[in-house]
Design an enzyme around this catalytic site. Structure first.
Site, PDB file in Angstrom:
ATOM      1  N   CYS A 151       0.190   1.494   7.630  1.00 21.30           N
ATOM      2  CA  CYS A 151      -0.396   1.894   6.338  1.00 21.30           C
ATOM      3  C   CYS A 151      -1.694   2.674   6.537  1.00 21.30           C
ATOM      4  CB  CYS A 151      -0.637   0.675   5.456  1.00 21.30           C
ATOM      5  SG  CYS A 151       0.896   0.002   4.777  1.00 21.30           S
TER       6      CYS A 151
ATOM      7  N   GLU B 295       0.829  -1.204   0.000  1.00 20.74           N
ATOM      8  CA  GLU B 295       0.000   0.000   0.000  1.00 20.74           C
ATOM      9  C   GLU B 295       0.866   1.256   0.000  1.00 20.74           C
ATOM     10  OE1 GLU B 295      -0.199  -2.644   1.911  1.00 20.74           O
ATOM     11  OE2 GLU B 295      -2.213  -2.994   2.707  1.00 20.74           O
TER      12      GLU B 295
HETATM   13  N1  THU Z   1       2.126  -6.566   4.047  1.00 22.19           N
HETATM   14  C1  THU Z   1       1.707  -5.717   3.064  1.00 22.19           C
HETATM   15  O1  THU Z   1       2.439  -5.435   2.106  1.00 22.19           O
HETATM   16  N2  THU Z   1       0.465  -5.170   3.178  1.00 22.19           N
HETATM   17  C2  THU Z   1      -0.439  -5.521   4.123  1.00 22.19           C
HETATM   18  O2  THU Z   1      -1.557  -5.036   4.105  1.00 22.19           O
HETATM   19  C3  THU Z   1      -0.072  -6.477   5.188  1.00 22.19           C
HETATM   20  C4  THU Z   1       1.353  -6.870   5.235  1.00 22.19           C
HETATM   21  C5  THU Z   1       3.431  -7.236   3.879  1.00 22.19           C
HETATM   22  C6  THU Z   1       4.555  -6.810   4.777  1.00 22.19           C
HETATM   23  C7  THU Z   1       5.448  -8.047   4.744  1.00 22.19           C
HETATM   24  O3  THU Z   1       6.266  -8.004   3.589  1.00 22.19           O
HETATM   25  C8  THU Z   1       4.479  -9.198   4.576  1.00 22.19           C
HETATM   26  O4  THU Z   1       3.270  -8.623   4.098  1.00 22.19           O
HETATM   27  C9  THU Z   1       4.215  -9.975   5.841  1.00 22.19           C
HETATM   28  O5  THU Z   1       3.890  -9.124   6.889  1.00 22.19           O
END
Ligand code: THU
Length: 128
Positions: free
Chosen positions: A88, A55
């Site tokens: 986020c 995000e």
């Molecule tokens: N992560 C995201 O990119 N967006 C989300 O909404 C939740 C978590 C990623 C961060 C990390 O690379 C992986 O997911 C596990 O936490």
């Protein structure tokens, strides 16, 4: 743009996620008020705290190109429905407290919720 199509863009881009540690791919597709789309993926780092979520990647790309007004963001992951993390939520709140957050485990079961529901009474400094 239809929200289902925006979600499909998030699904497609998640394949570019850099996730050697979690193997949890996330893709995001951010829609501006004018109808432009900026995509993003999660980019992990050996220093785990340096990881950036999909995000925020999408937002940083858009903000860097001069965009400031957003209407929706779709999020897709390799592991079922993924809701945005707390950092986020706060990051997005800065620009668009009412943005539609589109999530779901697949394109037939999408949920649309305003950010203000996921982050009630978020923090913002007053600016002149
Ligand atoms: N992560 C995201 O990119 N967006 C989300 O909404 C939740 C978590 C990623 C961060 C990390 O690379 C992986 O997911 C596990 O936490």
């Amino acid at each position: 743009m239809e929200y289902r199509e925006l979600y499909r863009m998030a699904l497609r881009v998640k394949e570019n996620a850099y996730v050697p540690f979690s193997h949890f791919q996330v893709g995001a597709a951010l829609l501006t008020e004018e109808g432009k789309v900026f995509t993003g993926v999660n980019v992990e780092n050996s220093s785990y705290g340096g990881t950036i979520c999909a995000e925020r990647t999408a937002f940083v790309k858009a903000i860097s190109e001069g965009e400031r007004k957003f209407s929706a963001i779709a999020i897709a992951s390799s592991g079922g429905e993924a809701l945005p993390c707390g950092i986020c939520r706060q990051f997005m709140y800065e620009f668009c407290p009412e943005i539609d957050i589109i999530t779901g485990k697949d394109e037939t079961s999408l949920r649309v919720q305003p950010l203000s529901k996921l982050l009630p009474e978020g923090f913002r400094l007053e600016t002149e």
